[in-house]
Structures are given as structure tokens and as C-alpha cells.
Design an enzyme around this catalytic site. Sequence first.
Site, mmCIF file in Angstrom:
data_model
loop_
_atom_site.group_PDB
_atom_site.id
_atom_site.type_symbol
_atom_site.label_atom_id
_atom_site.label_comp_id
_atom_site.label_asym_id
_atom_site.label_seq_id
_atom_site.Cartn_x
_atom_site.Cartn_y
_atom_site.Cartn_z
ATOM 1 N N ASN A 142 -4.608 -0.679 -9.867
ATOM 2 C CA ASN A 142 -4.503 0.962 -10.200
ATOM 3 C C ASN A 142 -4.019 1.194 -11.000
ATOM 4 O OD1 ASN A 142 -5.051 3.775 -9.387
ATOM 5 N ND2 ASN A 142 -4.082 2.663 -7.708
ATOM 6 N N LYS A 184 -2.707 4.128 -12.006
ATOM 7 C CA LYS A 184 -2.287 5.730 -11.215
ATOM 8 C C LYS A 184 -2.313 5.945 -12.852
ATOM 9 C CE LYS A 184 -0.873 3.516 -6.377
ATOM 10 N NZ LYS A 184 0.428 3.812 -5.742
ATOM 11 N N HIS A 216 -8.057 7.274 -2.359
ATOM 12 C CA HIS A 216 -6.889 5.984 -2.249
ATOM 13 C C HIS A 216 -5.603 7.418 -0.870
ATOM 14 C CE1 HIS A 216 -2.974 5.710 -3.388
ATOM 15 N NE2 HIS A 216 -3.352 4.383 -3.416
ATOM 16 N N GLU A 263 -3.000 8.374 -1.730
ATOM 17 C CA GLU A 263 -2.152 9.874 -3.048
ATOM 18 C C GLU A 263 -3.384 10.463 -2.817
ATOM 19 O OE1 GLU A 263 -0.448 7.039 -5.620
ATOM 20 O OE2 GLU A 263 0.278 6.348 -5.218
ATOM 21 N N GLU A 307 -5.209 -0.917 3.233
ATOM 22 C CA GLU A 307 -3.570 -0.318 2.250
ATOM 23 C C GLU A 307 -2.955 0.895 3.519
ATOM 24 O OE1 GLU A 307 -4.128 0.119 -1.506
ATOM 25 O OE2 GLU A 307 -4.460 1.598 -2.143
ATOM 26 N N GLY A 365 3.814 1.479 -3.051
ATOM 27 C CA GLY A 365 5.512 1.641 -4.235
ATOM 28 C C GLY A 365 6.513 1.158 -3.338
ATOM 29 N N SER A 372 2.358 -2.895 -2.474
ATOM 30 C CA SER A 372 3.099 -3.796 -2.831
ATOM 31 C C SER A 372 2.988 -5.101 -2.528
ATOM 32 C CB SER A 372 4.943 -3.392 -1.870
ATOM 33 O OG SER A 372 5.493 -2.244 -2.177
ATOM 34 N N GLY A 418 -0.820 -1.825 -7.236
ATOM 35 C CA GLY A 418 -0.712 -1.050 -8.498
ATOM 36 C C GLY A 418 0.719 -0.486 -9.451
HETATM 37 P P1 PGA Z 1 1.415 -0.064 -5.304
HETATM 38 O O1 PGA Z 1 0.560 0.362 -5.266
HETATM 39 O O2 PGA Z 1 1.167 -2.030 -5.968
HETATM 40 O O3 PGA Z 1 2.424 0.034 -6.337
HETATM 41 O O4 PGA Z 1 2.456 -0.633 -4.010
HETATM 42 C C1 PGA Z 1 -1.052 0.484 -4.239
HETATM 43 C C2 PGA Z 1 -2.253 1.557 -4.728
HETATM 44 O O5 PGA Z 1 -1.496 2.193 -4.130
HETATM 45 O O6 PGA Z 1 -3.181 1.036 -4.726
#
Ligand code: PGA
Length: 236
Positions: A8, A10, A92, A94, A159, A165, A199, A220
Amino acid sequence: MKKLIVGNWKMNTARAEAKALAQGLRTNLGSGNAAFDMVICPPAVWLADMADIAPLSLGAQDCHEADKGAFTGNIAAPMLKELGCSHVIVGHSERRQHHGESSALVKAKAENAMRHGLVPIICVGEGEADRTAGRHEQVVGQQLVESLPSSGVYVVAYEPIWAIGTGKTATAEDVRAMHAFIRNRIDHADKVAILYGGSVKAGNAREILHTDNVDGVLVGGASLSLEEFWAIAQAA
Ligand code: PGA
């Protein structure tokens, strides 16, 4: 089932970077006999550049719940299908946090995506306060009830928001327990891939990917590096 490795991106990558990253993965995949399936989800504006990336599959990061109409700035599932997408991420955290998306809306998006032949990757996950208070199963359970379509082919991504992140990964035991919990709450559960996200890095991918009921990962930050993302896939 083969492990599913999803990147992803983003709201990252310039156009040339996006093309180079996709091309690099495609070259690494070669003829496509890998032990895993790989899906990349670039920003929507680059999807048309990625029409010819098989055996890599293409996904979008969101879609609208309607087929078309007066919805400024939104993107419809049939448009994604026409660009060659096979998957679309919906719900997601976000989107849930910054765009106020409810589980009911996420379900409507997932259903519309499936109607147009896309596989929705439906995200669920608890926040830090719910984890600390021991309410994580309750929160995720509720999200599953309200977000999952009653039938059809979809993927679930667990998640935990506190792990996205942040560099904090859930422990293998947290992941094992939550994935078992999710598996128990899905109809036709043996056909549903359950991904872990939050992460995921080359250094922790092997343990996560070989935890019970983990069918793949949603990555991500680490999916923006060809070497790191490829190393994660190799851990499958
Ligand atoms: P991250 O994000 O690997 O940067 O923690 C994962 C995601 O939000 O899909």
C-alpha cells in the site's frame, strides 16, 4: 493458499518512481511462479501507467460505493476495473479516521467492488486505547459484523492502528490470537485470506508470515523500497 503480499503505497511516489518500483518488482517476479501472490496499490493517478505489470497484480487504495454520479473527487469501482485492478483496499484506518468512514460505508464499498469483479481488502483494527483496555476483540468483532459482506470473495486485513507507521509491531502472540479470533467469526472462513498489517519489515516478515492464520501481509512504508518489499515477499 499462496501467501498474499500487498503493498500500500498510500500518497507516496512521483510518477517515475512508481513506474520504476513496479518494473523492478515485475522483473524480480520473472515468469510468475513465485510461492506468493503480489499486489501493489499505487496512488490512483498512477494506475493507468501500470496496465502491463503481470504477473504482478494491481489494486487501488479506495473506491466509492456507487457506480457513478455526482461525487467530486471520488473514484468508482468500474473505473478501477477498467484500469486493470483486481483488488481494492476499503476501510483502511486512515480512511476511517481522517474521512469519517463507518463500517456500514466500508461494507457498501466492498459490496460494490465485488459487483464489479474486484476483490476488496477490508481493513479492521483497534486503536491503542482499546488495546490497552483489553477491548481489542470487542472492537474488531464489531467492525467485522458491520463491515463484511455476507458472501463473496474478499480479503480481511487486520491492522492494529497503533502499529501502523509507528515501528511497533504486534507480538506474534497478539497476531496469532487476533487472527484466530477473526477466522472464527467469518463465514466460509477457509476461503478468506486474513492479512496482517502494521510496521511489517523485512526483519519481522518471516515470523509474522509463519504465524497461524496469517495468509499474507499488507505493507505500507516498507513497500516503497524495492529491496525491502522484495525481502518481505521472500519471507513467504
Ligand atoms: P505500515 O502501514 O506498514 O507503514 O505500518 C501499513 C498500512 O497502513 O497498510
